[in-house]
Design a protein around this motif. Sequence first.
Motif, PDB file in Angstrom:
ATOM      1  N   PHE A 184     -27.420 -35.775  -5.664  1.00 50.93           N
ATOM      2  CA  PHE A 184     -27.983 -36.765  -4.748  1.00 50.93           C
ATOM      3  C   PHE A 184     -26.929 -37.380  -3.834  1.00 50.93           C
ATOM      4  N   ASN A 185     -25.652 -37.159  -4.145  1.00 50.99           N
ATOM      5  CA  ASN A 185     -24.596 -37.743  -3.322  1.00 50.99           C
ATOM      6  C   ASN A 185     -24.693 -37.324  -1.866  1.00 50.99           C
ATOM      7  N   GLY A 186     -25.187 -36.115  -1.623  1.00 50.18           N
ATOM      8  CA  GLY A 186     -25.319 -35.658  -0.256  1.00 50.18           C
ATOM      9  C   GLY A 186     -26.343 -36.430   0.549  1.00 50.18           C
ATOM     10  N   VAL A 187     -27.237 -37.128  -0.138  1.00 45.99           N
ATOM     11  CA  VAL A 187     -28.278 -37.913   0.533  1.00 45.99           C
ATOM     12  C   VAL A 187     -27.819 -39.344   0.801  1.00 45.99           C
ATOM     13  N   VAL A 188     -26.883 -39.819   0.000  1.00 46.97           N
ATOM     14  CA  VAL A 188     -26.544 -41.246   0.003  1.00 46.97           C
ATOM     15  C   VAL A 188     -26.095 -41.743   1.373  1.00 46.97           C
ATOM     16  N   GLU A 189     -25.235 -40.985   2.050  1.00 47.63           N
ATOM     17  CA  GLU A 189     -24.714 -41.430   3.343  1.00 47.63           C
ATOM     18  C   GLU A 189     -25.842 -41.643   4.347  1.00 47.63           C
ATOM     19  N   GLU A 190     -26.777 -40.707   4.392  1.00 50.57           N
ATOM     20  CA  GLU A 190     -27.885 -40.809   5.344  1.00 50.57           C
ATOM     21  C   GLU A 190     -28.916 -41.835   4.891  1.00 50.57           C
ATOM     22  N   LEU A 191     -29.069 -41.979   3.581  1.00 44.35           N
ATOM     23  CA  LEU A 191     -30.039 -42.954   3.074  1.00 44.35           C
ATOM     24  C   LEU A 191     -29.679 -44.366   3.506  1.00 44.35           C
ATOM     25  N   LYS A 192     -28.373 -44.629   3.657  1.00 44.06           N
ATOM     26  CA  LYS A 192     -27.931 -45.950   4.089  1.00 44.06           C
ATOM     27  C   LYS A 192     -28.455 -46.294   5.483  1.00 44.06           C
ATOM     28  N   LYS A 193     -28.794 -45.270   6.276  1.00 43.30           N
ATOM     29  CA  LYS A 193     -29.343 -45.514   7.610  1.00 43.30           C
ATOM     30  C   LYS A 193     -30.817 -45.925   7.539  1.00 43.30           C
ATOM     31  N   LEU A 194     -31.468 -45.583   6.441  1.00 38.04           N
ATOM     32  CA  LEU A 194     -32.858 -45.988   6.225  1.00 38.04           C
ATOM     33  C   LEU A 194     -32.917 -47.371   5.591  1.00 38.04           C
ATOM     34  N   THR A 195     -32.134 -47.539   4.525  1.00 39.68           N
ATOM     35  CA  THR A 195     -32.106 -48.819   3.811  1.00 39.68           C
ATOM     36  C   THR A 195     -30.866 -48.861   2.932  1.00 39.68           C
ATOM     37  N   THR A 196     -30.314 -50.035   2.778  1.00 41.48           N
ATOM     38  CA  THR A 196     -29.226 -50.226   1.829  1.00 41.48           C
ATOM     39  C   THR A 196     -29.713 -50.923   0.564  1.00 41.48           C
ATOM     40  N   CYS A 197     -30.999 -51.216   0.514  1.00 41.17           N
ATOM     41  CA  CYS A 197     -31.588 -51.891  -0.642  1.00 41.17           C
ATOM     42  C   CYS A 197     -32.039 -50.837  -1.658  1.00 41.17           C
ATOM     43  N   VAL A 198     -31.063 -50.247  -2.323  1.00 35.56           N
ATOM     44  CA  VAL A 198     -31.322 -49.139  -3.239  1.00 35.56           C
ATOM     45  C   VAL A 198     -30.645 -49.425  -4.578  1.00 35.56           C
ATOM     46  N   ALA A 199     -31.398 -49.256  -5.645  1.00 35.06           N
ATOM     47  CA  ALA A 199     -30.846 -49.336  -6.994  1.00 35.06           C
ATOM     48  C   ALA A 199     -30.630 -47.917  -7.494  1.00 35.06           C
ATOM     49  N   HIS A 200     -29.388 -47.545  -7.711  1.00 35.69           N
ATOM     50  CA  HIS A 200     -29.029 -46.213  -8.187  1.00 35.69           C
ATOM     51  C   HIS A 200     -28.886 -46.271  -9.704  1.00 35.69           C
ATOM     52  N   VAL A 201     -29.791 -45.613 -10.404  1.00 34.27           N
ATOM     53  CA  VAL A 201     -29.767 -45.608 -11.866  1.00 34.27           C
ATOM     54  C   VAL A 201     -29.119 -44.306 -12.330  1.00 34.27           C
ATOM     55  N   LEU A 202     -28.042 -44.432 -13.105  1.00 31.68           N
ATOM     56  CA  LEU A 202     -27.232 -43.274 -13.471  1.00 31.68           C
ATOM     57  C   LEU A 202     -27.030 -43.183 -14.974  1.00 31.68           C
ATOM     58  N   PRO A 203     -26.968 -41.949 -15.497  1.00 35.02           N
ATOM     59  CA  PRO A 203     -26.716 -41.778 -16.934  1.00 35.02           C
ATOM     60  C   PRO A 203     -25.252 -42.035 -17.270  1.00 35.02           C
ATOM     61  N   VAL A 204     -24.970 -42.292 -18.523  1.00 36.51           N
ATOM     62  CA  VAL A 204     -23.598 -42.537 -18.986  1.00 36.51           C
ATOM     63  C   VAL A 204     -23.279 -41.624 -20.161  1.00 36.51           C
ATOM     64  N   SER A 205     -23.806 -40.392 -20.090  1.00 34.93           N
ATOM     65  CA  SER A 205     -23.636 -39.447 -21.202  1.00 34.93           C
ATOM     66  C   SER A 205     -22.883 -38.188 -20.794  1.00 34.93           C
ATOM     67  N   ASP A 206     -22.307 -38.164 -19.587  1.00 32.26           N
ATOM     68  CA  ASP A 206     -21.546 -37.004 -19.141  1.00 32.26           C
ATOM     69  C   ASP A 206     -20.315 -36.834 -20.034  1.00 32.26           C
ATOM     70  N   ASP A 207     -20.069 -35.620 -20.489  1.00 33.72           N
ATOM     71  CA  ASP A 207     -18.909 -35.400 -21.362  1.00 33.72           C
ATOM     72  C   ASP A 207     -18.084 -34.202 -20.902  1.00 33.72           C
ATOM     73  N   GLY A 208     -18.042 -34.010 -19.578  1.00 34.03           N
ATOM     74  CA  GLY A 208     -17.269 -32.901 -19.032  1.00 34.03           C
ATOM     75  C   GLY A 208     -16.093 -33.375 -18.200  1.00 34.03           C
TER      76      GLY A 208
END
Length: 430
Positions: free
Chosen positions: A69-93
């Motif tokens: 989704f990182n590729g969308v983030v820059e452009e999404l800021k042009k639509l709205t900056t009122c975004v809650a990004h919910v992310l997992p904390v289980s990456d183990d790589g």
Amino acid sequence: MADLGLGPPFSKALPFHFPISPSRFHSAPRSLTMAADHPHSYSFSNPNPIPDPSTSQPSLLVFSGGTAFNGVVEELKKLTTCVAHVLPVSDDGGSTAEIVRVLGGPAVGDIRSRCLRLSDQSTSEALAVRKLLGHRLPLDAQAAKLEWYQIVEGEHALWEGVSKPYRETIRSFLAYFQNQILRRSKESFCFSNGSIGNFFFAGARIFFDSLDAAIFLFSRVSDIPTESLILPVISTNDRLTLGCELWDGSIIRGQNEISHPTSGSMQPINKEISSVPPLPSAIKRVFYMSSEGRNLLHEVFPTANPAVLDQLSNVDCIVYAMGSLFTSICPSLVLLGIGEIISSSSCLKVLLLNGTHDRETSGFSASRFVSAITDALNRTYGDPQNRLKNPPSQYINTLLVPKDGQIPVDVQCLASQGIFHVSSVVKSAS
């Protein structure tokens, strides 16, 4: 944008419009395209500049991992900056795994990645800070260690353009991270391919004894808009381990082993389906397990971050982003309270379908993506006392499909699931 013939289209033609009340989505026409540089990425385009946060903006909550989704983030800021990004904390790589191995705690790689994408780029110093925190050390372990010492001692060229207040703040937490490593004298830390942002984040989390405080510090150092929230789906200082149960009854422990086994290599991860061996059986469900657990008897039930539940109850749109379905999206959906709130909400609920298959979704059609998300939110294959029985249409009411994507769109099955708003999105030429 093409309508796929499942009833009233989400949008009949470009530009792209969210079907929410004009009081919330009132800005100029927008379009949605799929970014060519990532098979799972979309790109929002808007002829207007970044919105003024003092005006009413549409509010979104996005379930995603740290890459696609990182590729969308820059452009999404042009639509709205009122975004809650919910992310997992289980990456183990990668370097995250090395930090967790030596220092413990939750994985912060996905959070760090999203923070960097949201960081300010309007000044030369902001770009210098972003470059520093986004830097990765060499793969060669000895070269990585030497470069790390240059950075933590303030002698590296990456510090150029970073003013004294920022330099002293960042260096303090990098030095604290180094101190914590040295205190674990029995563990030899490998700096190979290490992320400076991850090291800063880990130092701050340990110093404050708070993941939320570390996110707050990183957000302020990176000058992320205050209305943009980065929320770990589980707010914890403990290590979290993801497990998955396959349909043949076998159990796989660890996100990395489920998604893209690397045999401990620090090489950059390649999630292309051709680069990893197939799973012996399809995934039935994902769940959390104790850090030393190996089977279903070691399943644990962490509590969802209250801030996530609060945001879910108040946003205009919920988005299930593209990415690794079972290891990036579903770990946020299986927690108690998530399915209950989403099913009771009348807001727009959008699934951004992947452009390609990966190891986790080999052979999947669009309706199987929907079923997997529904099963995760209903906790269909978990503890019988915690199961929900909501239909797919209570969790997803709109599907965006990349044009010329590899995932079959089985329109009749989607219709039987109650999903009638399906639109294709065009691929970006850039």
